[in-house]
Design a protein around this motif. Structure first.
Motif, short mmCIF file in Angstrom:
data_model
loop_
_atom_site.label_atom_id
_atom_site.label_comp_id
_atom_site.label_asym_id
_atom_site.label_seq_id
_atom_site.Cartn_x
_atom_site.Cartn_y
_atom_site.Cartn_z
N TYR A 62 -46.86 52.37 90.55
CA TYR A 62 -46.75 53.38 89.64
C TYR A 62 -46.02 54.66 90.33
O TYR A 62 -44.83 54.94 89.84
CB TYR A 62 -47.90 54.12 89.13
N GLU A 71 -51.78 56.48 82.55
CA GLU A 71 -52.40 56.15 81.29
C GLU A 71 -51.50 55.90 80.08
O GLU A 71 -51.76 55.40 79.12
CB GLU A 71 -53.45 57.32 80.69
N HIS A 98 -49.33 53.90 79.21
CA HIS A 98 -49.07 52.32 79.39
C HIS A 98 -47.67 52.07 78.95
O HIS A 98 -46.58 51.51 79.59
CB HIS A 98 -49.90 51.42 79.15
N GLU A 125 -44.24 51.57 81.15
CA GLU A 125 -43.42 50.20 81.04
C GLU A 125 -41.89 50.19 80.98
O GLU A 125 -41.03 49.74 81.52
CB GLU A 125 -44.18 49.39 79.79
#
Length: 146
Positions: free
Chosen positions: A44, A127, A129, A133
């Motif tokens: 991340y 969180e 996602h 992405e």
């Protein structure tokens, strides 16, 4: 040898071993093992740094050093050392690999806040996602140019 002091059996074995070494008057090395940052945190962080760099044309190494470490988290990363040859003080940056999970979470949060408040770049939270992405895809797409 590593001992988990939250485990009663290992704790007792640690005490026995320490007492034995104490009686022998040995030279010992006692270090605390902190939980290292997670692979997910590492992935991340690199996506966030890369995405920030894409916005301004900076390489990930530049973003990591200039903004993530020196600007947002100097208390965690910047160390002063004395150069024994010149007698001057030098700045050394600590590796992010040395941080534990809690420290890394704090460092990332500070960077995200700074990026939004100062640079005007929104970096999604871990969180989010789908947005993470998309951030990763953007970094991959421009990787060739930076």
């Amino acid at each position: 040898m590593l001992y988990d002091l939250s485990n009663e059996l290992q704790s007792e074995n640690f005490k026995k071993r320490c007492n034995l070494l104490f009686k022998k008057k040995c030279v010992v090395d006692l270090t605390e093992k902190k939980p290292q940052r997670t692979l997910r945190q590492n992935a991340y962080l690199h996506a966030a740094l890369g995405y920030f760099g894409v916005q301004f044309g900076y390489r990930i190494e530049e973003v990591k050093e200039w903004y993530f470490k020196e600007t947002c988290n100097p208390d965690l990363f910047v160390r002063k050392v004395l150069d024994v040859i010149t007698g001057t003080e030098r700045k050394v940056l600590r590796s992010s690999a040395d941080l534990d999970t809690e420290q890394m979470t704090l460092a990332i949060e500070r960077f995200r806040n700074w990026a939004a408040d100062v640079a005007g770049v929104y970096i999604p939270s871990p969180e989010e996602h789908r947005l993470v992405e998309q951030m990763e895809m953007e970094v991959q797409r421009t990787k060739l140019y930076l």
